[in-house]
Structure formats: C-alpha cells, structure tokens
Design a protein around this motif. Structure first.
Motif: not given
Length: 134
Positions: A105, A108-109, A101
């Motif tokens: 993330e 995505k960042q 996870t």
C-alpha cells in the motif's frame, strides 16, 4: 625514431583504455536505492495508549535521473507515508502478512503522488529496511 613512436604508442594505448565512454543508447540502466533519511517516526492507532512506529524505508528506482527526481520530491513522499502510517492499527501492523500489505500500500501511495508530478510513477519498489512498532 621508430622506437620512440612504438614507446609513445605503448604509453598512450593503456591510457585510452581507461577513458570513460559515454553511456550508449539502449544500455541497461542500473537500479538505485534511495533511502529516506532520517527514518519516519510517529504514532498510530486509537485508544488511551499511544503506539509508535519507526520505519527505515528505501525506494528502488532505475537510473540516476529518476533518483534525482525522487530526491527532489522526498518531502511529498514523506508526507504521504506519514499519513499512511498514522492511519494504521495494531491489526494492520502486527503480523508479517500485515506488514507486507502495508508495504504494498505504501508503494501504491508513493507511485500515486509521483505520477501527477512527473507523469510516471518512477518508484519500482518500496522496501522496509527496518520497521519497529511499540
């Protein structure tokens, strides 16, 4: 005279086979992995005891142009990842599922900071070559 021409052609033909040809339009671009070196090291969590992480990260991009752009923006990428890692807790870094996870993330960042700069995310995947928490 004909023998000389044949010998000359025989010598030139193999040399032309090794000549580099420019990339053709529509040719498939190769995936390139850009490693963030040195590894990201910092602390995370709350409480009286500090927790530390060390993350060796590689970013997958397609083509040398994207590789150059990602290397140019590496300070911005590193900053975003350090901020993300510093906000983590034992629960968000302690298990394999939590690390996956976190990896998603982080991807995505990274894409979120590159899109305004370059008009596209550039980075297709983010990989943890090594993620150590202590």
């Amino acid at each position: 005279m004909k023998i000389w021409i044949v010998l000359l052609l025989a010598l030139l033909l193999p040399a032309s086979a090794f000549a580099k040809t420019p990339p053709q339009e529509g040719a498939a671009l190769k995936a390139v992995y850009v490693s963030l070196v040195p590894a990201l090291v910092g602390n995370f969590g709350v409480g009286p005891k500090l927790k530390f992480y060390k993350a060796d990260i590689a970013l997958r991009v397609t083509g040398s142009e994207a590789e150059e752009k990602v290397k140019y923006h590496e300070p911005l990428i590193r900053n975003q990842l350090v901020l993300l890692f510093s906000q983590q807790t034992d629960a968000t870094m302690g298990t394999v599922g939590a690390k996956e996870t976190l990896r998603q993330e982080a991807l995505k960042q990274v894409q979120a900071v590159l899109t305004p700069e370059e008009g596209q995310p550039l980075v297709e995947d983010l990989l943890f070559n090594n993620l150590i928490i202590q």
